[in-house]
Design an enzyme around this catalytic site. Structure first.
Site, PDB file in Angstrom:
ATOM      1  N   ARG A 170       0.822  -1.231   0.000  1.00  0.00           N
ATOM      2  CA  ARG A 170       0.000   0.000   0.000  1.00  0.00           C
ATOM      3  C   ARG A 170       0.850   1.273   0.000  1.00  0.00           C
ATOM      4  O   ARG A 170       0.467   2.301   0.566  1.00  0.00           O
ATOM      5  CB  ARG A 170      -0.944   0.047   1.214  1.00  0.00           C
ATOM      6  CG  ARG A 170      -1.892  -1.087   1.331  1.00  0.00           C
ATOM      7  CD  ARG A 170      -2.941  -1.120   0.231  1.00  0.00           C
ATOM      8  NE  ARG A 170      -3.742  -2.305   0.395  1.00  0.00           N
ATOM      9  CZ  ARG A 170      -3.416  -3.501  -0.119  1.00  0.00           C
ATOM     10  NH1 ARG A 170      -2.354  -3.640  -0.893  1.00  0.00           N
ATOM     11  NH2 ARG A 170      -4.169  -4.549   0.104  1.00  0.00           N
ATOM     12  N   SER A 219     -10.562  -0.643   4.321  1.00  0.00           N
ATOM     13  CA  SER A 219      -9.690  -0.729   5.499  1.00  0.00           C
ATOM     14  C   SER A 219      -9.087   0.637   5.809  1.00  0.00           C
ATOM     15  O   SER A 219      -8.521   1.275   4.929  1.00  0.00           O
ATOM     16  CB  SER A 219      -8.565  -1.732   5.251  1.00  0.00           C
ATOM     17  OG  SER A 219      -9.111  -3.023   5.174  1.00  0.00           O
ATOM     18  N   GLU A 289      -4.217   3.775   6.253  1.00  0.00           N
ATOM     19  CA  GLU A 289      -4.052   3.486   4.822  1.00  0.00           C
ATOM     20  C   GLU A 289      -4.743   4.586   4.022  1.00  0.00           C
ATOM     21  O   GLU A 289      -4.314   4.957   2.944  1.00  0.00           O
ATOM     22  CB  GLU A 289      -4.692   2.122   4.532  1.00  0.00           C
ATOM     23  CG  GLU A 289      -4.713   1.747   3.078  1.00  0.00           C
ATOM     24  CD  GLU A 289      -5.328   0.365   2.824  1.00  0.00           C
ATOM     25  OE1 GLU A 289      -5.141  -0.553   3.666  1.00  0.00           O
ATOM     26  OE2 GLU A 289      -6.008   0.224   1.804  1.00  0.00           O
TER      27      GLU A 289
HETATM   28  C1  LIG Z   1     -15.770  -1.004   0.401  1.00  0.00           C
HETATM   29  C2  LIG Z   1     -14.321  -0.756   0.071  1.00  0.00           C
HETATM   30  C3  LIG Z   1     -13.467  -1.836  -0.071  1.00  0.00           C
HETATM   31  C4  LIG Z   1     -12.114  -1.617  -0.378  1.00  0.00           C
HETATM   32  N1  LIG Z   1     -11.290  -2.709  -0.521  1.00  0.00           N
HETATM   33  C5  LIG Z   1      -9.998  -2.517  -0.852  1.00  0.00           C
HETATM   34  C6  LIG Z   1      -9.108  -3.642  -1.037  1.00  0.00           C
HETATM   35  O1  LIG Z   1      -9.504  -4.791  -0.947  1.00  0.00           O
HETATM   36  N2  LIG Z   1      -7.827  -3.383  -1.331  1.00  0.00           N
HETATM   37  C7  LIG Z   1      -7.334  -2.138  -1.471  1.00  0.00           C
HETATM   38  O2  LIG Z   1      -6.146  -1.962  -1.762  1.00  0.00           O
HETATM   39  N3  LIG Z   1      -8.132  -1.053  -1.290  1.00  0.00           N
HETATM   40  C8  LIG Z   1      -9.439  -1.214  -0.990  1.00  0.00           C
HETATM   41  N4  LIG Z   1     -10.249  -0.126  -0.807  1.00  0.00           N
HETATM   42  C9  LIG Z   1      -9.672   1.240  -0.886  1.00  0.00           C
HETATM   43  C10 LIG Z   1      -9.698   1.879  -2.264  1.00  0.00           C
HETATM   44  O3  LIG Z   1     -10.736   1.342  -3.073  1.00  0.00           O
HETATM   45  C11 LIG Z   1      -8.371   1.735  -3.009  1.00  0.00           C
HETATM   46  O4  LIG Z   1      -7.318   2.334  -2.287  1.00  0.00           O
HETATM   47  C12 LIG Z   1      -8.405   2.351  -4.411  1.00  0.00           C
HETATM   48  O5  LIG Z   1      -7.232   2.021  -5.094  1.00  0.00           O
HETATM   49  C13 LIG Z   1      -8.573   3.873  -4.402  1.00  0.00           C
HETATM   50  O6  LIG Z   1      -8.864   4.281  -5.726  1.00  0.00           O
HETATM   51  P1  LIG Z   1      -9.630   5.635  -6.018  1.00  0.00           P
HETATM   52  O7  LIG Z   1      -9.694   5.822  -7.482  1.00  0.00           O
HETATM   53  O8  LIG Z   1     -10.918   5.665  -5.296  1.00  0.00           O
HETATM   54  O9  LIG Z   1      -8.609   6.671  -5.391  1.00  0.00           O
HETATM   55  P2  LIG Z   1      -8.946   7.930  -4.474  1.00  0.00           P
HETATM   56  O10 LIG Z   1      -9.525   7.463  -3.179  1.00  0.00           O
HETATM   57  O11 LIG Z   1      -9.709   8.931  -5.238  1.00  0.00           O
HETATM   58  O12 LIG Z   1      -7.472   8.464  -4.204  1.00  0.00           O
HETATM   59  C14 LIG Z   1      -6.558   7.691  -3.421  1.00  0.00           C
HETATM   60  C15 LIG Z   1      -5.164   8.298  -3.580  1.00  0.00           C
HETATM   61  O13 LIG Z   1      -4.736   8.136  -4.924  1.00  0.00           O
HETATM   62  C16 LIG Z   1      -4.394   9.401  -5.493  1.00  0.00           C
HETATM   63  N5  LIG Z   1      -4.746   9.350  -6.915  1.00  0.00           N
HETATM   64  C17 LIG Z   1      -5.957   9.105  -7.472  1.00  0.00           C
HETATM   65  N6  LIG Z   1      -5.862   9.110  -8.808  1.00  0.00           N
HETATM   66  C18 LIG Z   1      -4.563   9.391  -9.102  1.00  0.00           C
HETATM   67  C19 LIG Z   1      -3.806   9.527 -10.322  1.00  0.00           C
HETATM   68  N7  LIG Z   1      -4.383   9.377 -11.516  1.00  0.00           N
HETATM   69  N8  LIG Z   1      -2.491   9.806 -10.224  1.00  0.00           N
HETATM   70  C20 LIG Z   1      -1.890   9.951  -9.034  1.00  0.00           C
HETATM   71  N9  LIG Z   1      -2.530   9.827  -7.853  1.00  0.00           N
HETATM   72  C21 LIG Z   1      -3.843   9.549  -7.894  1.00  0.00           C
HETATM   73  C22 LIG Z   1      -5.203  10.414  -4.707  1.00  0.00           C
HETATM   74  O14 LIG Z   1      -4.627  11.705  -4.771  1.00  0.00           O
HETATM   75  C23 LIG Z   1      -5.136   9.805  -3.311  1.00  0.00           C
HETATM   76  O15 LIG Z   1      -3.918  10.125  -2.693  1.00  0.00           O
HETATM   77  C24 LIG Z   1     -11.614  -0.306  -0.521  1.00  0.00           C
HETATM   78  C25 LIG Z   1     -12.489   0.777  -0.378  1.00  0.00           C
HETATM   79  C26 LIG Z   1     -13.838   0.565  -0.103  1.00  0.00           C
HETATM   80  C27 LIG Z   1     -14.760   1.740   0.011  1.00  0.00           C
END
Ligand SMILES: Cc1cc2nc3c(=O)[nH]c(=O)nc-3n(C[C@H](O)[C@H](O)[C@H](O)COP(=O)(O)OP(=O)(O)OC[C@H]3O[C@@H](n4cnc5c(N)ncnc54)[C@H](O)[C@@H]3O)c2cc1C
Length: 301
Positions: A170, A219, A289
């Site tokens: 992560r 998480s 995280e």
């Molecule tokens: C119900 C649920 C279950 C989940 N299960 C998991 C799991 O099993 N495993 C896991 O790893 N995560 C999990 N997550 C967390 C999350 O889905 C992940 O971390 C996911 O990768 C975040 O993606 P996002 O597009 O929503 O990013 P965001 O939440 O919008 O952003 C997260 C970070 O990434 C950065 N970011 C976004 N886009 C870019 C880009 N294009 N370039 C550079 N930086 C960028 C943002 O600035 C921020 O710092 C879960 C979340 C939920 C709500």
């Protein structure tokens, strides 16, 4: 008020509530919220943003805690844009940053490529998954990255190989600051046609153990070496602990739920409380995280 060139006005929103763009449904307003139509538009916009204005990126906001005072400067969103996904070689796919992870899973199964099933349960974009090294059920984003395309503050595009990044659980350390992901080339194994997809099974396992459907960010804490954050939180008697309208999930102790009216301050206080209680009970400091961005209401005044 931050000036924006006329050509971008149709794609910007001022004082956009970030609670609309985060899975916790909390967060104050973004001063400028910009959704580019394509890369050229994005590059032109970045060139136009003065160097002293902060830039923040958001995918699907599924790992973001935006504080109640909001985000000053510019938020760039890839929600519903930059979402090209194609097979570019026998074992390789190219995805833009805004592609939903679930789509990568589905499409790879159709193409006979894997293992990509783990992407199905990650409710974010490829850009977010690259930034977080998102993973589940033994799979991890960066295990598949061959090369990424990035864009810098001046709108300049770059190509970088996976080895340019320091990647761990992560955590992704880019070679330079203020460069964001535009897309990535991902490599998988070619699967025999009879290979049975495990997606339904994995999603059911998730549903049985996690509060899917409630407002959360997945998480909250990373697992400390050799242990599980959820186990430590539960063993500290913190399941159900509530501040305002936020509480530690009864189903999975590493999830914090917004029951409908929580503020970011409620969630952040609960995160701090869980950290200090677990440290007191077990001598282990949990690390969030989730990414926390923006200002508190007090800081904004
Ligand atoms: C119900 C649920 C279950 C989940 N299960 C998991 C799991 O099993 N495993 C896991 O790893 N995560 C999990 N997550 C967390 C999350 O889905 C992940 O971390 C996911 O990768 C975040 O993606 P996002 O597009 O929503 O990013 P965001 O939440 O919008 O952003 C997260 C970070 O990434 C950065 N970011 C976004 N886009 C870019 C880009 N294009 N370039 C550079 N930086 C960028 C943002 O600035 C921020 O710092 C879960 C979340 C939920 C709500």
């Amino acid at each position: 008020m931050l000036a924006v060139a006329e050509q971008f006005l149709p794609r910007i929103r001022r004082n956009e509530p970030m609670s609309r763009h985060t899975s916790w449904h909390v967060g104050g307003p973004a001063e400028i919220y910009f959704t580019p139509s394509d890369r050229t538009d994005l590059a032109a916009f970045l060139r136009d943003v003065p160097a002293n204005v902060p830039v923040c990126w958001v995918g699907l906001g599924s790992n973001l805690l935006v504080r109640d005072g909001g985000i000053s400067g510019v938020v760039i969103s890839t929600q519903g844009t930059l979402d090209r996904l194609e097979r570019v070689g026998p074992d390789t796919v190219y995805g833009e940053a805004g592609v939903a992870c679930a789509r990568i899973a589905r499409q790879c199964i159709k193409w006979g490529l894997g293992p990509a099933e783990f992407f199905a349960g990650i409710p974010g974009t490829l850009g977010g998954a690259l930034a977080m090294n998102a993973g589940a059920f033994g799979g991890e984003t960066w295990r598949h990255v061959v090369e990424v395309e990035t864009i810098d503050r001046r709108g300049g595009e770059h190509r970088r190989t996976a080895s340019d990044y320091r990647v761990s659980y992560r955590h992704v350390e880019p070679p330079v600051a203020e460069e964001w992901f535009l897309g990535a080339r991902l490599r998988f194994e070619v699967r025999p046609p009879e290979h049975r997809s495990e997606v339904t099974e994995l999603l059911e396992r998730r549903k049985a153990t996690q509060p899917i459907g409630e407002w959360s960010c997945g998480s909250v804490f990373t697992n400390p070496p050799g242990d599980h954050a959820a186990r430590l939180i539960e063993a500290s008697g913190l399941k159900g602990l509530r501040i305002g309208d936020a509480s530690v999930s009864l189903k999975h102790a590493n999830f914090i739920i917004n029951h409908g009216a929580a503020t970011a301050a409620d969630v952040e206080s609960l995160i701090g409380r869980v950290q200090s209680e677990v440290e007191r009970a077990h001598g282990v400091r949990l690390h969030p995280e989730v990414r926390m961005v923006g200002q508190t209401v007090e800081e904004r005044r």
